[in-house]
Design an enzyme around this catalytic site. Structure first.
Site, short mmCIF file in Angstrom:
data_model
loop_
_atom_site.label_atom_id
_atom_site.label_comp_id
_atom_site.label_asym_id
_atom_site.label_seq_id
_atom_site.Cartn_x
_atom_site.Cartn_y
_atom_site.Cartn_z
N SER A 228 0.72 -1.24 0.06
CA SER A 228 0.18 0.24 -0.17
C SER A 228 0.93 1.20 0.03
O SER A 228 1.93 0.97 0.57
CB SER A 228 -1.12 0.19 0.95
OG SER A 228 0.00 -0.07 2.76
N GLU A 249 6.69 -0.33 -5.37
CA GLU A 249 5.32 -0.93 -6.19
C GLU A 249 3.74 -0.39 -5.63
O GLU A 249 4.04 -1.20 -4.29
CB GLU A 249 4.92 -2.14 -6.52
CG GLU A 249 6.36 -1.96 -8.51
CD GLU A 249 6.11 -0.97 -9.60
OE1 GLU A 249 4.79 -0.63 -9.23
OE2 GLU A 249 6.67 -1.13 -9.86
N CYS A 283 -3.15 -4.18 -8.09
CA CYS A 283 -3.41 -3.18 -8.26
C CYS A 283 -3.71 -2.25 -9.49
O CYS A 283 -3.66 -0.66 -9.09
CB CYS A 283 -1.55 -2.68 -7.69
SG CYS A 283 -1.05 -3.87 -8.61
N GLN A 330 -10.53 -6.87 5.33
CA GLN A 330 -10.49 -5.95 4.20
C GLN A 330 -11.95 -6.25 3.79
O GLN A 330 -12.32 -4.99 3.15
CB GLN A 330 -9.16 -7.03 2.28
CG GLN A 330 -9.76 -6.56 1.53
CD GLN A 330 -8.35 -4.92 1.08
OE1 GLN A 330 -7.76 -4.49 1.64
NE2 GLN A 330 -10.40 -4.55 0.76
#
Ligand code: NAP
Length: 480
Positions: A228, A249, A283, A330
């Site tokens: 994140s 990333e 992502c 999540q």
């Protein structure tokens, strides 16, 4: 030395952790995937020391032997695609075809970098000084710390570990605590392939313990992180403070633009795949669907119909299109954003409900919002779940502006039959990767991967561009 129950791999030995974590199947909370070691600071320290000690010999390891080793790992992954794909889907919740596909990707990555070992070249340049030659070569960084997320628990480790080893670096690998099973299986394959003791180490455990140890330790020359933005920023600040090389990333808020002239069927398939497959936990997921006025209503109607036909169920069941969310935390985040989008004035056109299935799991109906605007938090912040929103655009120019109106810049897509708009979009999308008539997610393994703005920092991953991060350049001057 026993490898059960899922020990860490340090200095060529399988060693028990300070404690264990339980890996739970999100499709069936009654199914325990396994128990995995949790390292403490001392064990992380041992792994770093082992990598440091092994680094010089590994850097000088023969290229044929190194290429053969990576090839063996790739071949083994491909041969065991079904078994490992099943493990991956069981621990992460993506569907079995997605799990098997990810293992295949990991296998191909190792085979690609097996070839790269032998393709490493340098430059011989004439000096401006007569009688002097200049040689430009690449050398390994030394020890690389690899910190990975849970959403691609075998492919992301593979696309970091394979180039790290190929270019001669010793590795300390910390997988995500949530899904350590696939990463452990990969580590076992690397160990069994004959990697020299210490050149590759697996240290499972918490980010706040093992991750921090890697980031703060001066013996670790470079950190490759995927995760994140929040964690990435914290890691980057600490690593840069001690001048470590970093590759980060991070998140995305990827747009898929649908223009009036788009093939409606292609646009709907791109949206369904990009926004909702892999439970939206990518992502590169297309969480913003930017649609021009002339096709808006037809697109929303067709997409809603398509969503109604999807099966959300146990990841390992044949016919499942979308598996469960990875865990309770999540799921809470996804539900929070669904409520937030409603409170911001978005219209929930479809889904967003919790679902009951034969087994207890984190099942969530894909959620589609319409009547949203770019300024809403649902369109600015990464949800990382099966949640997407439609933004109406007047025309192409406004659609392009909206697509770029985000702090992220990972992947950006457009559906159009116009060469003019496709070409203009490719040149002007502020993203590391652009897709025309394709989902924003789903990329090849042999070409660069990465983004701009808040999505990425440092050199690209994958393909030959991986050398930028995993090597350092040396310029040698040779006189007569
Ligand atoms: P995360 O919470 O940031 O965790 C990523 C990794 O960092 C985990 O291994 C985590 O350990 C570790 N970590 C946590 N705190 C740390 C610290 N203080 N120091 C060092 N390491 C630490 O991310 P995630 O939830 O696993 O993954 C989802 C995120 O990854 C999303 O934002 C997604 O967009 C992003 N992602 C990006 C890409 C890309 O290539 N751009 C690809 C896939 C995913 P724990 O095991 O303790 O959690």
């Amino acid at each position: 030395m026993s490898t059960q129950p899922h020990h860490n791999y340090i200095a060529g030995e399988w060693v028990a952790g300070a404690s264990v974590s339980r890996n739970q199947n999100p499709s069936d909370l009654g199914d325990l995937v396994g128990e995995y070691a949790q390292a403490d600071q001392a064990q992380a320290d041992q792994a770093i020391a082992a990598a440091r000690a092994a680094a010089p010999a590994w850097a000088g390891f023969g290229v044929q032997a190194r290429a053969d080793l990576l090839e063996r790992v790739g071949v083994e992954l491909l041969a065991r695609r079904d078994e490992l794909g099943q493990l991956l889907s069981r621990e992460e919740g993506k569907t079995l075809p997605e799990g098997v596909g990810e293992v295949v990707r990991a296998g191909n990555i190792f085979k690609f970098f097996a070839g790269e070992v032998l393709r490493r070249t340098g430059d011989l340049v004439a000096s401006v000084r007569p009688g002097v030659d200049v040689e430009v070569t690449r050398e390994p960084m030394g020890v690389v710390g690899i910190i990975a997320p849970w959403n691609f628990p075998i492919a992301i480790p593979a696309w970091k570990i394979a180039p790290a080893l190929a270019y001669g670096n010793a590795v300390v690998f910390k997988p995500a605590d949530l899904c350590p099973g696939s990463s452990w299986a990969l580590a076992k394959i690397i160990a069994d392939a004959g990697v020299p003791a210490g050149a590759f180490n697996l240290v499972m455990g918490r980010g706040s313990v093992v991750g921090e140890a890697l980031v703060n330790d001066r013996r670790v020359d470079a950190i490759s992180f995927t995760g994140s933005v929040e964690t990435g920023q914290r890691i980057a600040a600490k690593a840069i403070a001690r001048m470590a090389k970093i590759q980060m990333e991070m998140g995305g808020k990827n747009p898929l633009v649908v223009l009036d002239d788009a093939d409606l069927k292609v646009a709907v398939e791109c949206a369904v795949n990009g926004a909702f497959f892999s439970t939206g936990q990518r992502c590169t997921a297309s969480s913003r669907l930017i649609v021009t006025a002339g096709i808006h209503d037809r697109f929303v109607a067709a997409l809603t119909e398509r969503l109604k036909g999807l099966t959300i169920d146990h990841a390992l069941k044949a016919g499942t299109h979308i598996g469960p969310v990875v865990d309770q935390s999540q799921l809470n985040q996804d539900l929070k954003y669904i409520e937030l989008a409603k409170s911001e004035g978005g219209h929930l056109a479809y889904g967003g409900n919790l679902l009951k299935r034969d087994t207890e799991g984190f099942y969530l109906e894909p959620a589609l919002f319409t009547q949203t605007t770019a300024a809403m938090r649902i369109n600015q912040e990464e949800v990382f779940g099966p949640v997407a929103s439609v933004i109406l655009a007047r025309d192409y120019d406004e659609a392009l502006h909206l697509a770029n109106d985000t702090p992220f810049g990972l992947s950006s897509g457009i559906c159009t039959t116009s060469l003019k708009f496709a070409s203009h979009y490719r040149r002007n999308a502020q993203a590391g990767m652009v897709m025309v008539n394709l989902p924003t997610a789903g990329v090849d393994y042999h070409v660069p991967f990465g983004g701009r703005k808040g999505s990425s920092y440092g050199p690209r991953e994958q393909g030959r561009y991986a050398a930028e991060f995993f090597t350092t350049v040396k310029t040698s001057y040779i006189g007569a």
